[in-house]
Structures are given as C-alpha cells and as structure tokens.
Design an enzyme around this catalytic site. Structure first.
Site, short mmCIF file in Angstrom:
data_model
loop_
_atom_site.label_atom_id
_atom_site.label_comp_id
_atom_site.label_asym_id
_atom_site.label_seq_id
_atom_site.Cartn_x
_atom_site.Cartn_y
_atom_site.Cartn_z
N GLU A 1 -4.90 -7.06 -1.68
CA GLU A 1 -3.59 -7.69 -1.90
C GLU A 1 -3.17 -8.27 -0.56
O GLU A 1 -2.78 -7.53 0.34
CB GLU A 1 -2.57 -6.65 -2.38
CG GLU A 1 -2.93 -5.95 -3.67
CD GLU A 1 -2.96 -6.88 -4.87
OE1 GLU A 1 -2.61 -8.07 -4.73
OE2 GLU A 1 -3.34 -6.42 -5.95
N LYS B 1 -4.38 5.45 4.33
CA LYS B 1 -4.08 5.18 5.75
C LYS B 1 -2.93 4.17 5.80
O LYS B 1 -3.11 2.98 5.66
CB LYS B 1 -5.30 4.61 6.49
CG LYS B 1 -5.11 4.73 7.97
CD LYS B 1 -5.25 3.49 8.80
CE LYS B 1 -4.44 2.30 8.79
NZ LYS B 1 -3.23 2.25 9.60
N GLU C 1 1.65 -18.09 6.80
CA GLU C 1 2.61 -17.05 6.44
C GLU C 1 3.39 -16.64 7.69
O GLU C 1 2.81 -16.19 8.67
CB GLU C 1 1.86 -15.85 5.88
CG GLU C 1 2.77 -14.84 5.26
CD GLU C 1 1.99 -13.68 4.67
OE1 GLU C 1 1.10 -13.17 5.34
OE2 GLU C 1 2.31 -13.30 3.54
N CYS D 1 5.16 -10.55 1.15
CA CYS D 1 4.08 -11.49 0.78
C CYS D 1 4.51 -12.36 -0.39
O CYS D 1 4.01 -13.46 -0.56
CB CYS D 1 2.84 -10.69 0.41
SG CYS D 1 3.19 -9.39 -0.78
P1 NDP Z 1 -2.23 -5.97 8.76
O1 NDP Z 1 -3.29 -6.65 8.00
O2 NDP Z 1 -2.17 -6.18 10.20
O3 NDP Z 1 -2.32 -4.38 8.56
C1 NDP Z 1 -2.33 -3.80 7.29
C2 NDP Z 1 -2.97 -2.43 7.40
O4 NDP Z 1 -4.35 -2.58 7.75
C3 NDP Z 1 -2.34 -1.55 8.47
O5 NDP Z 1 -2.30 -0.22 8.00
C4 NDP Z 1 -3.33 -1.70 9.60
O6 NDP Z 1 -3.30 -0.63 10.52
C5 NDP Z 1 -4.64 -1.74 8.86
N1 NDP Z 1 -5.76 -2.30 9.62
C6 NDP Z 1 -5.73 -3.16 10.66
N2 NDP Z 1 -6.98 -3.43 11.10
C7 NDP Z 1 -7.82 -2.73 10.32
C8 NDP Z 1 -9.25 -2.56 10.27
N3 NDP Z 1 -10.05 -3.19 11.11
N4 NDP Z 1 -9.77 -1.77 9.32
C9 NDP Z 1 -8.98 -1.12 8.45
N5 NDP Z 1 -7.62 -1.22 8.46
C10 NDP Z 1 -7.05 -2.01 9.37
O7 NDP Z 1 -0.88 -6.38 8.06
P2 NDP Z 1 0.58 -6.01 8.49
O8 NDP Z 1 0.72 -4.55 8.65
O9 NDP Z 1 0.96 -6.87 9.62
O10 NDP Z 1 1.38 -6.41 7.16
C11 NDP Z 1 1.79 -7.69 6.90
C12 NDP Z 1 0.79 -8.41 6.03
O11 NDP Z 1 0.64 -7.75 4.78
C13 NDP Z 1 1.27 -9.81 5.66
O12 NDP Z 1 0.26 -10.75 5.90
C14 NDP Z 1 1.57 -9.74 4.18
O13 NDP Z 1 1.42 -10.92 3.50
C15 NDP Z 1 0.64 -8.70 3.72
N6 NDP Z 1 1.16 -8.11 2.51
C16 NDP Z 1 0.56 -8.35 1.31
C17 NDP Z 1 1.10 -7.87 0.13
C18 NDP Z 1 0.41 -8.11 -1.18
O14 NDP Z 1 0.60 -7.28 -2.06
N7 NDP Z 1 -0.33 -9.16 -1.38
C19 NDP Z 1 2.30 -7.09 0.12
C20 NDP Z 1 2.86 -6.87 1.42
C21 NDP Z 1 2.29 -7.36 2.55
P3 NDP Z 1 -2.46 -0.81 11.88
O15 NDP Z 1 -1.03 -0.83 11.46
O16 NDP Z 1 -2.77 0.37 12.68
O17 NDP Z 1 -2.92 -2.09 12.51
#
Ligand code: NDP
Length: 500
Positions: A244, A169, A378, A278
């Site tokens: 992650e 997803k 962040e 990140c």
């Molecule tokens: P989010 O946590 O908002 O979303 C990540 C994914 O989770 C999206 O596909 C989102 O869908 C989905 N999601 C949201 N709510 C739920 C739920 N309740 N249950 C299941 N899935 C859900 O992050 P962002 O998209 O804003 O990305 C940025 C973040 O990602 C930053 O905090 C960054 O640090 C982190 N990140 C971490 C990395 C790592 O490897 N450690 C690498 C890159 C980024 P939807 O888009 O529909 O909300």
C-alpha cells in the site's frame, strides 16, 4: 516523559536486545516527550521464531476460534479508544476530525473482518480438485507513522482471519501509539506468538524481517520508494507481497457540480489528516468554464481550514510529524512557485500566530500544469494543486496521467454521469460526491500505488494460498484381472490403461 523500553515478543513485554534509543517529539510544540528503546536484528529473529512456533497450531484453528479471537481483539481495542486518541494527538498532532474517525474505527476492523470470515468458504470444489485456502505462513507487517494503530489493526485482522501469524514493525516515530495498541492487543489474551510487535529502524529490523527466510508474506504500507526496495528484496525468496504505497489523488469537479456543497468537501479530501495521507485529494481538476468561480470559492473556503493545535476542535490541519517532514513540505511550496504556479492560499513559513511547532499554512496553488513536479510527486502535506481541464475527456486523461492510482473523487450533480467518469479512472477506489468509506470495499492502488488489496474478502485472501488436491483412486477390475484407474469424473469404461 514517556519511556518505552519494552518490545513485544511471544506474548510478553520483554527487554529488547537492541540498546539504541530514539527520541519522541510532540510535533505541535517541538518538545521531546519521551524515548523508545529500539529492537535490533536479533530481536527480529526472536519474533520470527515465536511466530513460526505459533503458526503450526494457529494455522489449523477452526474458523469459529478465529472469529472469537477477532471479537476479543475488537473489544480490547474499543476499551482504550480514548487512550489511542490521546497518544495520537500528543505524538502525531492529528486534528480532532481525523482522530474522531480513526480512534473508534481502529477496533472496528476486527469486527468487520470477523463478519467477512464468517461467510468465507475455505474449501471449494474446482473441476476435479478439492481446493483449500491455506494461510500463507509467517507474515511481516511494516507500517508508517501517519495512521499507526489503524494500519496495525487492519493488517493484523486479516492475518488472524486467515490463520497466519505476524510480526509487526511500526515506525519508531509512533512508539507511544504502538505501546497503547500493543497493550490492547495483549489484553485480548490470544495464544503467545500469534502476533509480535517490534519497534525498530526500517533499515535494521525492517530489513531483517523482510529478508528472513522463515517469512513468507510481507504486507507494507509506506512510500513507493521503500516499497520498491522491499519488493526487490522479497523476490529473492519469492515472498508474497501486499504493497500500500503513495498517491497523488485526483479530485474531478464536473461542470454541473453544486460548488456551494462541493468545495468544502474538496478541501476536506485534500487536507485529510493534515495532508499527511496517501489518499488525500491533492490534484483538484476544475473545468475551464468555471475556473474563476472555483478559484474564488476555494480561496474563500480555505479560511475555514485552520491550522493549529490539535486539541482545539476548530482546527482542521495539525502539524507535520517531524522537522524533516516540515522542511520537505516547505521545499515543495518553494518549488511550486519556481515552476510558475501561483499561490491562491498559504505559502511558505508557519501560519500566522504560530511560532513553534511543525505547522504549515494550508496551501493551494493555481495555474498548475499536470507535468509540474508539484502535481506529480507526493508532497505529504497540506498543499493542493488546482489544474484546469477543457472537457470530460481531458479531465479523465489528466486524472490518469500519474504514476499513482490509489484513490480519486468525482463531484457532479448527475450521479450516472459521475459513474461514467469514475469507470474510466485508473484508481483502486473512486468516491462519488463524498460517499462514505465502506469497510468491505477493497482498498489499494493501481500502478505505483501498490500491489494487492486490503479489507474485506480481498484483504483476507491476501494472506491465503490455494492448495488444490487432485485425487486418484486405484481400483482392482476383477472382471479382467487388471488394475484400472478411477477418476471421480468423468466415468469411462474400465479396461487396460483406461480410467474410470
Ligand atoms: P517510509 O516508506 O519511509 O516508511 C514506512 C515504513 O517502512 C516505516 O516503518 C519504515 O521504518 C520502514 N522501512 C524503511 N526502510 C525499510 C527497509 N529497507 N526495509 C523494511 N522497512 C523499511 O514511509 P513513511 O513512514 O515516510 O510514510 C509515508 C509514506 O507512506 C507516504 O509515501 C505515503 O503515501 C505512504 N502511505 C501509504 C498508504 C497506503 O495505504 N497506500 C497509507 C499511508 C501512507 P523507519 O520509520 O524506521 O524508516
């Protein structure tokens, strides 16, 4: 206009049951460039059912078959490198330096995982047990928008190597990239159901997948806040999790560093992927003894980090992905000033000459204390904090004084000294003097940056469960007319109730 109206389940592009649409934007122009039809909970159920059906056969395939699949996936993704690059530029606005790294690398992870798989022993003898590493079951991958197809390929490569089937997803904001990568993966011709890709909202499709009782493993990349919610949900059915999550990565400049060489590298680490990474080195730790010199060099060199249109090769910092993300970054730039930090470069508003697009000025704050919110939270944009330290011990203490522990950089002219410092930093990865990425090294975070690791052997084992078989063979002891029990080791005399 791009119209994406299909989802990918059981080896086919099909019309989803969900009928909600989400707009897609070009962040450099703010124009709508397309729409994506979103899957819903019913589509999520169909995807799980397909993955479950495929699992019984796929989980028993030979290593060689899966190596062949990984090689085919590599070739199929490599063949569309330019299309991936275009989609990422148009939909996400990544600058050329980032696309140049990520598009060719996307397919490489399959090849690298094939190499890991080739050398991996699934069966071992441990004590008196035969231990076999078994695929952990039907897995769910949830990915964010900032490096869409790389995350999809990384997670899928490990699942395929392990023999696990997967539902993916991705963020709906990356639907163009998802469409291209899905076409690539489909072209590899794997049996139906091994992977299924359903774009939908996190609170709809993400929630349906992460609570599904037929799912046994979740691998998630995203924010720590969402990761925390998913872990809580997963606990109800004891799903295995790889998380992650976020980072607030320290870049430690030791007092013997050659600043001429190091400062451009420090800025490149901080502004990586337009700061929407990140792993971005957003806290720059500078020795007090050289603070003025470092400030001068940073404010001079930052001019080379131009914000602008991603198609321009000279641009280092592209737009933020959305209006929401732009607003968030602006609010942190205001907050930094309210907290008493001083702007060394950048500030609020768009960069000069850019009147449209979600562009942010590459920004550096100085006079930052590590307890300020701009140093702890962040921001996910091109906003860096320069934090002075007294001595090496103080630098390590500041580096570790964070809820996060994903990655760190150490710069020094003395590699052994840098290693001593690196060995005391609580982070999943520490880079010394801008060492290159190594695909076999584990990736993941300490503390609230996550749980578990990706890539290489650790990444593969994240999709495996050890099953130990301890065998016992009954033997008729003819001499005494008694049944004795035989263990393979150790051997003992046969007799009543004794074990041989
Ligand atoms: P989010 O946590 O908002 O979303 C990540 C994914 O989770 C999206 O596909 C989102 O869908 C989905 N999601 C949201 N709510 C739920 C739920 N309740 N249950 C299941 N899935 C859900 O992050 P962002 O998209 O804003 O990305 C940025 C973040 O990602 C930053 O905090 C960054 O640090 C982190 N990140 C971490 C990395 C790592 O490897 N450690 C690498 C890159 C980024 P939807 O888009 O529909 O909300």
């Amino acid at each position: 206009m791009h119209i994406i109206d299909r989802t990918y389940i059981d080896g086919k592009f099909i019309e989803p049951h969900g009928d909600e649409w989400a707009p897609l934007f070009n962040p450099a122009t703010e124009e709508q460039i397309g729409s994506v039809r979103l899957a819903d909970a019913q589509d999520a159920d169909r995807a799980v059912a397909a993955a479950k059906r495929a699992f019984s056969t796929f989980s028993n395939t030979a290593k060689e078959e899966r190596i062949d699949m990984l090689n085919r996936l590599h070739a199929a993704v490599l063949a569309r490198t330019d299309d991936l690059a275009c989609a990422m530029r148009e939909e996400y606005g990544a600058p050329s330096n980032f696309i140049g790294f990520s598009a060719p690398r996307a397919g490489m992870v399959f090849l690298e995982m094939a190499r890991t798989l080739k050398d991996y022993e699934f069966r071992r003898r441990m004590g008196s047990a035969d231990v076999e590493m078994r695929p952990s079951g039907v897995a769910v991958a949830i990915t964010p928008w900032n490096s869409n197809y790389s995350f999809i390929c990384g997670k899928l490569s490990a699942a395929i190597a392990a023999g696990a089937t997967m539902m993916i997803k991705p963020s709906e904001m990356s639907a163009l990239q998802t469409q291209v990568i899905t076409e690539c993966l489909h072209a590899a011709g794997l049996p139906s159901g091994i992977f299924n890709i359903v774009t939908g909202y996190g609170n709809v499709v993400g929630a349906a997948l992460t609570t599904h009782r037929d799912v046994s493993k979740i691998t998630f990349t995203g924010s720590t806040a969402t990761g925390r919610r998913i872990v809580q949900t997963a606990a109800a059915t004891m799903k295995r999790v790889t998380m992650e999550l976020g980072g607030k990565c320290p870049t430690v400049i030791l007092d013997d560093a050659d600043l001429e060489v190091v400062i451009p590298q420090v800025l490149a680490a901080g502004f990586r992927n337009s700061g929407q990474a990140c792993i971005a080195g957003t806290r720059i730790l500078a020795p007090e003894s050289r603070l003025n010199e470092i400030e001068e060099r940073l404010s001079h060199t930052v001019k080379e980090f131009r914000a602008g249109y991603p198609a321009d090769d000279q641009v280092q910092v592209g737009p933020m992905v959305s209006q929401k993300q732009w607003d968030r970054v602006q609010s942190y730039i205001r907050l930094g000033q309210e907290e008493g930090a001083r702007l060394l470069a950048g500030g609020e508003g768009r960069p000069e000459g850019l009147h449209r697009g979600w562009f942010v000025k590459p920004t550096i704050f100085t006079g930052v204390r590590n307890d300020m919110r701009i140093a702890r939270e962040e921001i996910f944009g091109p906003v860096l904090s320069l934090i002075p330290y007294r001595d090496e011990e103080d630098a390590i203490a500041i580096a570790n004084d964070s809820d996060y522990g994903l990655q760190a950089h150490v710069f020094s002219s003395d590699v052994e000294r840098a290693k001593r410092v690196a060995n005391q930093i609580e982070a999943g990865r520490v880079f010394i003097n801008d060492a290159p990425h190594d695909p076999l090294a584990p990736f993941g975070g300490f503390k609230q940056s996550g749980i578990g690791r990706e890539f290489g052997v650790f990444g593969l084992e994240a999709f495996l469960e050890p099953r130990a078989v301890l065998s016992l063979r009954y033997k008729y002891c003819a001499a005494r007319g008694l049944r004795g029990i035989i263990f393979s080791t150790p051997r003992r005399p046969c007799g009543r109730g004794s074990r041989e």
